[in-house]
Design a protein around this motif. Structure first.
Motif, PDB file in Angstrom:
ATOM      1  N   PHE A 157      28.771  53.388  51.032  1.00  0.00           N
ATOM      2  CA  PHE A 157      29.825  53.670  50.237  1.00  0.00           C
ATOM      3  C   PHE A 157      31.364  53.156  50.716  1.00  0.00           C
ATOM      4  O   PHE A 157      32.255  53.399  50.044  1.00  0.00           O
ATOM      5  CB  PHE A 157      29.958  55.026  49.542  1.00  0.00           C
ATOM      6  CG  PHE A 157      28.708  55.417  48.775  1.00  0.00           C
ATOM      7  CD1 PHE A 157      28.642  54.867  47.217  1.00  0.00           C
ATOM      8  CD2 PHE A 157      27.852  56.098  48.966  1.00  0.00           C
ATOM      9  CE1 PHE A 157      27.593  55.118  46.507  1.00  0.00           C
ATOM     10  CE2 PHE A 157      26.727  56.404  48.189  1.00  0.00           C
ATOM     11  CZ  PHE A 157      26.646  55.839  46.971  1.00  0.00           C
ATOM     12  N   LEU A 158      31.196  52.729  51.843  1.00  0.00           N
ATOM     13  CA  LEU A 158      32.399  52.524  52.723  1.00  0.00           C
ATOM     14  C   LEU A 158      33.280  51.441  52.061  1.00  0.00           C
ATOM     15  O   LEU A 158      32.730  50.644  51.250  1.00  0.00           O
ATOM     16  CB  LEU A 158      31.989  52.043  54.232  1.00  0.00           C
ATOM     17  CG  LEU A 158      31.530  50.395  54.274  1.00  0.00           C
ATOM     18  CD1 LEU A 158      32.430  49.433  54.295  1.00  0.00           C
ATOM     19  CD2 LEU A 158      30.958  50.549  55.680  1.00  0.00           C
ATOM     20  N   GLU A 160      36.226  48.317  52.691  1.00  0.00           N
ATOM     21  CA  GLU A 160      36.625  47.481  53.754  1.00  0.00           C
ATOM     22  C   GLU A 160      38.006  47.816  53.910  1.00  0.00           C
ATOM     23  O   GLU A 160      38.773  48.370  52.956  1.00  0.00           O
ATOM     24  CB  GLU A 160      36.644  46.064  53.409  1.00  0.00           C
ATOM     25  CG  GLU A 160      34.962  45.449  53.363  1.00  0.00           C
ATOM     26  CD  GLU A 160      34.802  44.154  53.112  1.00  0.00           C
ATOM     27  OE1 GLU A 160      35.841  43.193  53.206  1.00  0.00           O
ATOM     28  OE2 GLU A 160      33.620  43.761  52.458  1.00  0.00           O
ATOM     29  N   LYS A 262      45.757  52.034  40.647  1.00  0.00           N
ATOM     30  CA  LYS A 262      46.857  51.243  41.012  1.00  0.00           C
ATOM     31  C   LYS A 262      46.608  49.793  40.545  1.00  0.00           C
ATOM     32  O   LYS A 262      45.747  49.060  40.573  1.00  0.00           O
ATOM     33  CB  LYS A 262      47.029  50.905  42.638  1.00  0.00           C
ATOM     34  CG  LYS A 262      48.093  50.222  43.062  1.00  0.00           C
ATOM     35  CD  LYS A 262      49.257  50.992  43.578  1.00  0.00           C
ATOM     36  CE  LYS A 262      50.312  49.947  44.078  1.00  0.00           C
ATOM     37  NZ  LYS A 262      51.506  50.170  43.080  1.00  0.00           N
ATOM     38  N   SER A 264      47.083  46.006  39.523  1.00  0.00           N
ATOM     39  CA  SER A 264      47.286  44.851  40.316  1.00  0.00           C
ATOM     40  C   SER A 264      46.910  43.687  39.752  1.00  0.00           C
ATOM     41  O   SER A 264      46.612  43.523  38.609  1.00  0.00           O
ATOM     42  CB  SER A 264      46.159  45.137  41.555  1.00  0.00           C
ATOM     43  OG  SER A 264      44.840  44.863  41.197  1.00  0.00           O
ATOM     44  N   CYS A 271      31.854  42.634  46.084  1.00  0.00           N
ATOM     45  CA  CYS A 271      30.775  43.549  45.654  1.00  0.00           C
ATOM     46  C   CYS A 271      31.349  44.066  43.985  1.00  0.00           C
ATOM     47  O   CYS A 271      30.275  44.081  43.133  1.00  0.00           O
ATOM     48  CB  CYS A 271      30.816  44.908  46.291  1.00  0.00           C
ATOM     49  SG  CYS A 271      29.718  44.585  47.992  1.00  0.00           S
ATOM     50  N   PHE A 333      41.263  40.170  50.034  1.00  0.00           N
ATOM     51  CA  PHE A 333      41.070  40.865  48.526  1.00  0.00           C
ATOM     52  C   PHE A 333      41.802  42.122  48.734  1.00  0.00           C
ATOM     53  O   PHE A 333      42.004  42.853  47.879  1.00  0.00           O
ATOM     54  CB  PHE A 333      39.798  40.854  48.347  1.00  0.00           C
ATOM     55  CG  PHE A 333      38.792  41.772  48.779  1.00  0.00           C
ATOM     56  CD1 PHE A 333      38.288  41.718  50.167  1.00  0.00           C
ATOM     57  CD2 PHE A 333      38.617  43.343  48.348  1.00  0.00           C
ATOM     58  CE1 PHE A 333      37.380  42.689  50.784  1.00  0.00           C
ATOM     59  CE2 PHE A 333      37.836  44.045  48.928  1.00  0.00           C
ATOM     60  CZ  PHE A 333      37.509  43.935  49.860  1.00  0.00           C
ATOM     61  N   ARG A 431      51.144  43.185  43.614  1.00  0.00           N
ATOM     62  CA  ARG A 431      50.576  44.288  44.043  1.00  0.00           C
ATOM     63  C   ARG A 431      51.650  45.606  43.607  1.00  0.00           C
ATOM     64  O   ARG A 431      51.468  46.597  44.310  1.00  0.00           O
ATOM     65  CB  ARG A 431      50.099  44.301  45.509  1.00  0.00           C
ATOM     66  CG  ARG A 431      49.201  43.670  45.885  1.00  0.00           C
ATOM     67  CD  ARG A 431      47.777  43.740  45.477  1.00  0.00           C
ATOM     68  NE  ARG A 431      46.695  42.883  45.602  1.00  0.00           N
ATOM     69  CZ  ARG A 431      45.637  43.211  45.615  1.00  0.00           C
ATOM     70  NH1 ARG A 431      45.176  44.325  45.170  1.00  0.00           N
ATOM     71  NH2 ARG A 431      44.782  42.559  45.800  1.00  0.00           N
TER      72      ARG A 431
HETATM   73  C1  UGA Z   1      34.314  48.880  47.089  1.00  0.00           C
HETATM   74  C2  UGA Z   1      34.211  50.554  47.075  1.00  0.00           C
HETATM   75  O1  UGA Z   1      35.404  51.316  46.980  1.00  0.00           O
HETATM   76  C3  UGA Z   1      33.360  50.965  48.175  1.00  0.00           C
HETATM   77  O2  UGA Z   1      32.917  52.548  47.763  1.00  0.00           O
HETATM   78  C4  UGA Z   1      32.088  50.534  48.027  1.00  0.00           C
HETATM   79  O3  UGA Z   1      31.340  50.917  49.195  1.00  0.00           O
HETATM   80  C5  UGA Z   1      32.368  48.835  48.307  1.00  0.00           C
HETATM   81  O4  UGA Z   1      33.140  48.530  47.139  1.00  0.00           O
HETATM   82  C6  UGA Z   1      31.000  47.973  48.200  1.00  0.00           C
HETATM   83  O5  UGA Z   1      30.028  48.283  47.401  1.00  0.00           O
HETATM   84  O6  UGA Z   1      31.131  46.855  48.589  1.00  0.00           O
HETATM   85  P1  UGA Z   1      35.975  47.615  48.795  1.00  0.00           P
HETATM   86  O7  UGA Z   1      35.734  46.496  47.628  1.00  0.00           O
HETATM   87  O8  UGA Z   1      35.808  47.198  50.173  1.00  0.00           O
HETATM   88  O9  UGA Z   1      35.014  48.977  48.308  1.00  0.00           O
HETATM   89  O10 UGA Z   1      37.428  47.892  48.485  1.00  0.00           O
HETATM   90  P2  UGA Z   1      38.148  48.849  47.552  1.00  0.00           P
HETATM   91  O11 UGA Z   1      39.309  49.555  48.183  1.00  0.00           O
HETATM   92  O12 UGA Z   1      37.381  49.511  46.396  1.00  0.00           O
HETATM   93  O13 UGA Z   1      39.151  47.766  46.506  1.00  0.00           O
HETATM   94  C7  UGA Z   1      38.470  46.640  45.868  1.00  0.00           C
HETATM   95  C8  UGA Z   1      39.490  46.063  44.974  1.00  0.00           C
HETATM   96  O14 UGA Z   1      40.054  46.660  44.208  1.00  0.00           O
HETATM   97  C9  UGA Z   1      40.452  45.296  45.872  1.00  0.00           C
HETATM   98  O15 UGA Z   1      40.712  44.081  45.511  1.00  0.00           O
HETATM   99  C10 UGA Z   1      41.739  46.341  45.668  1.00  0.00           C
HETATM  100  O16 UGA Z   1      43.028  45.729  45.848  1.00  0.00           O
HETATM  101  C11 UGA Z   1      41.523  46.589  44.289  1.00  0.00           C
HETATM  102  N1  UGA Z   1      42.014  48.056  43.860  1.00  0.00           N
HETATM  103  C12 UGA Z   1      41.766  49.072  44.436  1.00  0.00           C
HETATM  104  C13 UGA Z   1      43.044  47.955  42.965  1.00  0.00           C
HETATM  105  O17 UGA Z   1      43.701  46.601  42.166  1.00  0.00           O
HETATM  106  N2  UGA Z   1      43.789  49.098  42.209  1.00  0.00           N
HETATM  107  C14 UGA Z   1      43.215  50.195  42.826  1.00  0.00           C
HETATM  108  O18 UGA Z   1      43.841  51.231  42.473  1.00  0.00           O
HETATM  109  C15 UGA Z   1      42.065  50.192  44.097  1.00  0.00           C
END
Ligand code: UGA
Ligand code: NAD
Length: 452
Positions: A157-158, A160, A262, A264, A271, A333, A431
């Motif tokens: 669930f991490l 990046e 948030k 965006s 993923c 990303f 953003r």
């Molecule tokens: C996501 C999940 O948060 C992890 O728990 C999961 O393990 C992972 O996918 C996976 O299975 O690969 P990740 O994609 O690395 O993690 O990063 P996030 O922080 O979830 O952001 C994903 C995208 O959503 C980014 O482009 C981010 O900018 C965007 N985002 C995130 C928004 O536009 N608004 C938000 O409020 C949060």
């Protein structure tokens, strides 16, 4: 105890580094087919940029953490084998563009069966469609080599950019196993590893299928929140409401909560889209078309958001950007990663290039090669210039398009930058990252997501 992890990517590398750091008496070896990647893991320039990762790797590398391409010998010697290879969306044949391509998982299972070496626990760390463990089990038991295998599901669930903090202090660890006695013993063995630094109450155990499905569901729910707030951002722009004010107002309801609201330019990463498409394909496969359509809409809304942002750029700049220089700040990303897979920056830049704009792109961590490959262009292409800093990228441009929320973009001197730009100069903040008064006072025409 000896652990092998197949796949030295964004998950395999950091996850195993954390296990090695926390469990000093456990030997952890990460293997990969890609020699360059393994060489980088053995150097000080790791293939994955992640705050705190290099320190974590260095604390264990050469002691109980190793990176090698000697796959067969490592599998043979290990008690527990994590499969952490990529499971991309299929780009051919049945299920093309939707279902997960499991060829790498299958080839790992076949290799484990072929190599033998003793009884083993095989752990699915990759994100997979529900019931994949059945396929792994059938392949392993058909080896008929006298060894027994237990299959566990232990999705990761991490996120990046915060991988090390997430691994050190996760919300939970999920382990799914067979309900047989041997299955439960295997679950316990894996739980004991995590319990060396994570509270027992945070280690959730389920059956195999619940664990596999929980991973896809978690990503679908997270992405759904982003698409929901992005849908509202369009209505905010039409009505004069402010999307951040709306997010704040609804997020204080403890049943909704403040995180992942948030708005965006759209979500990216390797993923979210892949996993939702896969979930939706599974629903279709199991005869649930209405459920499939429901989840598909999350991806469609994300496409719509990226397109809306592009349209806003076009409209603001008189529907003509042909021959104009545009600065692109950020290509990853999200911040704090060198990963550009499925980054919204890719779609936005491609659309701008179709309109014959010239792009000056700067990202602090994404490599030049990765940017060019993502855009499908070759080095020397006159339409794109990859810059070494934000000042170089913005010089002599008509507009700044901010696509990743890197901290350093908040510290730039926007008055100086404005003075070097063509007028009128535009700032499109994908953003809502920079203080609007700074941008407006510098002289820019400012456009933000979900705000007038
Ligand atoms: C996501 C999940 O948060 C992890 O728990 C999961 O393990 C992972 O996918 C996976 O299975 O690969 P990740 O994609 O690395 O993690 O990063 P996030 O922080 O979830 O952001 C994903 C995208 O959503 C980014 O482009 C981010 O900018 C965007 N985002 C995130 C928004 O536009 N608004 C938000 O409020 C949060
Ligand atoms: P990645 O592409 O960064 O790494 C996968 C690695 O596996 C590559 O280095 C590849 O060379 C290697 N590989 C493929 N087949 C192999 C084989 N047969 N033998 C040896 N090595 C092989 O992928 P990733 O981002 O680490 O993701 C891995 C899995 O984890 C995916 O299923 C993904 O959905 C899931 N996941 C990813 C994240 C994330 O933040 N990236 C988070 C949670 C879960």
């Amino acid at each position: 105890m000896k652990i092998c992890c197949i796949g030295a990517g964004y998950v395999g590398g950091p996850t195993m580094a954390m296990i090695a750091k926390q469990c000093e008496s456990t030997m952890v070896t990460v293997v990969d087919l890609n020699q360059d990647r393994i060489d980088e893991w053995n150097s000080d320039k790791l293939p994955v940029y992640e705050p705190g990762l290099l320190e974590t790797v260095k604390s264990a590398r050469g002691k109980n953490l190793f990176f090698t391409t000697d796959i067969d010998q490592t599998i043979k010697d290990s008690d527990i084998i994590f499969i952490s290879v990529n499971t991309p969306t299929k780009d051919y044949g049945e299920g093309k563009g939707r279902s997960a391509d499991l060829k790498y998982i299958e080839s790992c299972a076949r290799n484990i069966a072929k190599v033998g070496g003793g009884d083993k626990i095989v752990v699915e760390k990759s994100t997979v469609p529900v019931r994949t463990a059945q396929m792994v089990k059938e392949i392993l038991s058909s080896a008929d080599n006298g060894y027994s295998y237990q299959i566990l599901s232990n999705p990761e669930f991490l996120a990046e950019g915060t991988a090390i903090a997430d691994l050190e202090n996760p919300d939970r660890v999920l382990i799914g196993g067979e309900t047989t006695e041997a299955g439960q013993q295997a679950v316990e063995k894996l739980a004991n590893i995590y319990a060396q630094w994570i509270d027992r109450e945070k280690i959730i155990t389920t059956n195999l299928w619940s664990s596999e499905l929980s991973k896809l569901t978690a990503n679908a729910f997270l992405a759904q929140r982003i698409s929901s707030i992005n849908a509202i951002s369009a209505l905010c722009e039409a009505t004069g409401a402010d999307v951040d004010e709306v997010a704040n107002a609804i997020g204080t309801d403890s049943r909704i909560g403040p995180k992942f609201l948030k708005s965006s330019v759209g979500f990216g990463g390797s993923c979210f889209q892949k996993d939702i498409l896969n979930l939706s394909y599974l629903c279709q496969h199991f005869g649930l078309p209405e459920v499939a359509d429901y989840w598909n809409q999350v991806v469609q809304m994300n496409e719509h958001q990226k397109n809306r942002f592009f349209q806003r750029i076009m409209e603001a700049m008189f529907n003509t950007i042909s021959g104009k220089n545009l600065a692109i700040l950020g290509f990853a990303f999200k911040k704090d990663t060198n990963d550009a897979r499925e980054s919204p920056a890719i779609s936005i830049c491609k659309k701008l290039l179709e309109e014959c704009a010239h792009l000056k792109i700067y990202d602090p961590e994404v490599s030049k090669l990765s940017i060019l490959n993502s855009l499908g262009i070759k080095e020397g292409d006159k339409r794109v210039h990859i810059c070494n800093n934000a000042e170089e990228a913005t010089n002599e441009t008509h507009a700044i398009v901010l696509l990743t929320e890197w901290d350093e973009f908040r510290e730039l001197n926007y008055e100086n930058i404005f003075s070097q730009m063509q007028k009128p100069a535009y700032f499109f903040d994908g953003r809502n990252h920079i203080d609007p008064t700074i941008i407006k006072e510098a002289g820019f025409r400012l456009f933000r997501i979900g705000k007038n």
